[in-house]
Write a protein that holds these residues in place. Structure first.
Motif, PDB file in Angstrom:
ATOM      1  N   SER A 115      57.339 -10.006  37.355  1.00  0.00           N
ATOM      2  CA  SER A 115      57.778 -10.257  38.271  1.00  0.00           C
ATOM      3  C   SER A 115      58.276  -8.872  38.906  1.00  0.00           C
ATOM      4  O   SER A 115      58.347  -8.130  40.422  1.00  0.00           O
ATOM      5  N   CYS A 151      60.734 -15.687  36.688  1.00  0.00           N
ATOM      6  CA  CYS A 151      59.383 -15.578  36.480  1.00  0.00           C
ATOM      7  C   CYS A 151      59.667 -15.588  34.073  1.00  0.00           C
ATOM      8  O   CYS A 151      58.342 -16.000  33.946  1.00  0.00           O
ATOM      9  N   SER A 202      57.215 -18.228  41.797  1.00  0.00           N
ATOM     10  CA  SER A 202      57.604 -17.228  40.351  1.00  0.00           C
ATOM     11  C   SER A 202      56.248 -17.897  39.506  1.00  0.00           C
ATOM     12  O   SER A 202      56.411 -17.346  38.505  1.00  0.00           O
TER      13      SER A 202
END
Length: 235
Positions: A115, A151, A202
């Motif tokens: 991320s 994430c 994500s």
């Protein structure tokens, strides 16, 4: 006094991975990049997505607010790192399996790493809390894409499944992890700090992270474990 025999050295355990892990991981990363470019280049896309956050903001309830804020705290960087660290230490000191503990820690942490990399690349501004009816946790900055919370939830779900794999809890762990990741994604929209495309990307970014990590772990970790002295593999 009876002497306890020393714990058996931890042995390498492969992480589950697809056969063409490098290709799959690369394709997942490419999909994240495609979404990131799309939201930046398509006129009106961000405004349309903001409408989703605004509609959710209009329909907050006490029970859902408690759930959303609880998930946001539990999967925040500080608490998430603490949770991961506690499970890792339990694996190392209680279960006496340092190799598996390291594999768990790296797998769970790979979501945050992924991320942060994509956040630096795209630098998307978060939804403006002033445009929401009920901003529950006002956040600003250029770190909206993708959602780090989501994430991390995806990567943690995979890491927990790895711990349960081969036991009667494996399916339950997989189902619980998937449901939790979806709830975390929903919570980020409910709170109003991400756009729908942020949380959608994500899932791809977190999956890419664990796929690539598994492939690299299975490729390089056995050699590293063999080089370690037996004392280094005992808690």
């Amino acid at each position: 006094m009876t002497l306890q025999p020393p714990a058996a050295p931890s042995t390498f355990r492969a992480l589950p991975q697809p056969r063409h892990w490098l290709l799959l991981g690369s394709l997942l990363c490419a999909a994240v990049v495609a979404i990131g470019l799309g939201v930046q280049l398509i006129p009106g896309e961000t405004a349309a997505e903001l409408g989703v956050d605004q509609r959710l903001s209009l329909h907050h309830t006490a029970a859902l607010t408690v759930l959303a804020l609880g998930l946001n705290l539990l999967f925040s960087p500080v608490v998430g790192l603490l949770l991961t660290g506690v499970i890792t230490l339990c694996m190392w000191l209680v279960r006496r399996d340092p190799v598996k503990a390291v594999a768990f820690f790296l797998t769970a942490g790979s979501g945050w790493v992924a991320s942060e990399v994509f956040k630096l690349i795209f630098a998307r501004q978060r939804p403006n809390p002033a445009l929401l009816f009920d901003p529950l946790s006002p956040e600003t900055g250029s770190n909206s894409f993708p959602s780090g919370h989501t994430c991390f939830a995806v990567a943690l779900a995979f890491a927990l499944y790895v711990l349960a794999r081969g036991t009667r809890w494996a399916r339950a762990a997989a189902a619980a992890g998937a449901i939790t990741a979806v709830l975390v994604a929903w919570s980020r929209l409910y709170v109003g700090v991400h756009y729908p495309s942020d949380v959608a990307a994500s899932f791809l970014a977190g999956s890419a992270a664990v796929v690539l990590l598994a492939g690299l772990w299975n490729r390089f970790a056995p050699g590293l474990v063999r080089r370690l002295p037996a004392t280094a593999l005992r808690p």
